[in-house]
Structures are given as structure tokens and as C-alpha cells.
Design a protein around this motif. Structure first.
Motif, PDB file in Angstrom:
ATOM      1  N   ALA A   1       0.857  -1.185   0.000  1.00  0.00           N
ATOM      2  CA  ALA A   1       0.000   0.000   0.000  1.00  0.00           C
ATOM      3  C   ALA A   1       0.893   1.235   0.000  1.00  0.00           C
ATOM      4  N   THR A   2       0.400   2.280  -0.624  1.00  0.00           N
ATOM      5  CA  THR A   2       1.092   3.561  -0.613  1.00  0.00           C
ATOM      6  C   THR A   2       0.115   4.622  -0.137  1.00  0.00           C
ATOM      7  N   LEU A   3       0.585   5.476   0.743  1.00  0.00           N
ATOM      8  CA  LEU A   3      -0.221   6.584   1.251  1.00  0.00           C
ATOM      9  C   LEU A   3       0.298   7.879   0.656  1.00  0.00           C
ATOM     10  N   TYR A   4      -0.624   8.727   0.226  1.00  0.00           N
ATOM     11  CA  TYR A   4      -0.300  10.058  -0.282  1.00  0.00           C
ATOM     12  C   TYR A   4      -1.006  11.049   0.627  1.00  0.00           C
ATOM     13  N   GLU A   5      -0.228  11.791   1.390  1.00  0.00           N
ATOM     14  CA  GLU A   5      -0.787  12.675   2.408  1.00  0.00           C
ATOM     15  C   GLU A   5      -0.278  14.100   2.181  1.00  0.00           C
ATOM     16  N   ILE A   6      -1.162  15.071   2.351  1.00  0.00           N
ATOM     17  CA  ILE A   6      -0.762  16.476   2.264  1.00  0.00           C
ATOM     18  C   ILE A   6      -1.156  17.167   3.566  1.00  0.00           C
ATOM     19  N   TYR A   7      -0.184  17.845   4.153  1.00  0.00           N
ATOM     20  CA  TYR A   7      -0.378  18.605   5.388  1.00  0.00           C
ATOM     21  C   TYR A   7      -0.034  20.069   5.133  1.00  0.00           C
ATOM     22  N   ASP A   8      -0.503  20.930   6.014  1.00  0.00           N
ATOM     23  CA  ASP A   8      -0.176  22.350   5.887  1.00  0.00           C
ATOM     24  C   ASP A   8       1.327  22.583   5.954  1.00  0.00           C
ATOM     25  N   ASP A   9       1.998  21.844   6.839  1.00  0.00           N
ATOM     26  CA  ASP A   9       3.436  22.005   7.023  1.00  0.00           C
ATOM     27  C   ASP A   9       3.976  20.810   7.804  1.00  0.00           C
ATOM     28  N   ALA A  10       5.278  20.795   8.034  1.00  0.00           N
ATOM     29  CA  ALA A  10       5.901  19.676   8.747  1.00  0.00           C
ATOM     30  C   ALA A  10       5.360  19.560  10.173  1.00  0.00           C
ATOM     31  N   GLY A  11       5.011  20.671  10.780  1.00  0.00           N
ATOM     32  CA  GLY A  11       4.444  20.642  12.128  1.00  0.00           C
ATOM     33  C   GLY A  11       3.106  19.925  12.174  1.00  0.00           C
ATOM     34  N   ALA A  12       2.300  20.096  11.137  1.00  0.00           N
ATOM     35  CA  ALA A  12       1.009  19.397  11.079  1.00  0.00           C
ATOM     36  C   ALA A  12       1.216  17.893  10.931  1.00  0.00           C
ATOM     37  N   PHE A  13       2.258  17.492  10.189  1.00  0.00           N
ATOM     38  CA  PHE A  13       2.568  16.064  10.086  1.00  0.00           C
ATOM     39  C   PHE A  13       3.061  15.527  11.431  1.00  0.00           C
ATOM     40  N   ALA A  14       3.883  16.300  12.126  1.00  0.00           N
ATOM     41  CA  ALA A  14       4.338  15.888  13.457  1.00  0.00           C
ATOM     42  C   ALA A  14       3.140  15.749  14.402  1.00  0.00           C
ATOM     43  N   ALA A  15       2.182  16.670  14.298  1.00  0.00           N
ATOM     44  CA  ALA A  15       0.976  16.586  15.126  1.00  0.00           C
ATOM     45  C   ALA A  15       0.179  15.336  14.780  1.00  0.00           C
TER      46      ALA A  15
END
Length: 101
Positions: free
Chosen positions: A53-67
Motif C-alpha cells: 500500500a502507498t499513502l499520499y498525504e498532504i499537510y499544511d506544514d511539517a508541524g502538522a505532520f508531526a501533530a
């Protein structure tokens, strides 16, 4: 256009694809629903039916991914899938252009 993109490729143990799919879809839906910084979370399945499986994720910024990685639903997904995954590759990108908008 800006954003923080994550591509995560999971190589799964044989026969675990269906279970992984259910668990990852729960995580994806919770991420989009509950995380203001998560713009998109797509789950991609290989056309050949392989246990991958592959996930394609978009976040506002690296901090949102850390959250995202600090949420209870992510922890539940991580813990529930740890024995299903043979290999994981995570790549991080800057979103520089989206031709759709």
C-alpha cells in the motif's frame, strides 16, 4: 501553492493486505476528519493485488505532520499494523504546484 507531502510505501507480510486496508482507512478518515492541518490522505492499492500500500498525504506544514504522528488514531494504527509490515519507506516533499487549483 505550498504544503508538506508524505509518501509512505508499505510492503506487507503475505496475506495481510485486507486487514491492513481496513486499519489504514480508519486512520486516513480520522486524519482528514480530526486534524485541521491534514489536507488530503489517499490510500493507494496496487492494481496487481500485491500485499502493498502507498499513502499520499498532504499537510499544511511539517508541524502538522508531526501533530498527526502524535494523535491517538495514528498510535492505534501504528500499533495494530506493526506485525503486518515487512518494510516501510517514507519520503517527504514540498508541494510546489497543484495544476488543479
Amino acid at each position: 501553492m505550498d504544503g508538506f507531502v508524505v509518501l509512505a510505501r508499505f510492503d506487507l507480510r503475505p496475506g495481510t493486505g485486507a486487514l491492513f486496508q481496513r486499519l489504514v482507512l480508519d486512520n486516513a478518515r480520522a486524519s482528514v476528519r480530526d486534524e485541521p492541518g491534514c489536507r488530503r490522505f489517499d490510500v493507494l492499492s496496487p492494481r496487481d493485488g500485491a500485499d502493498r500500500a502507498t499513502l499520499y498525504e498532504i499537510y499544511d506544514d511539517a508541524g502538522a505532520f508531526a501533530a498527526h504522528k502524535a494523535t491517538p488514531h495514528y498510535a492505534a494504527f501504528r500499533d495494530a499494523t506493526k506485525d503486518l509490515v515487512e518494510a516501510l519507506v517514507v519520503e517527504e516533499y514540498d508541494l510546489t504546484e497543484n495544476a488543479a487549483g
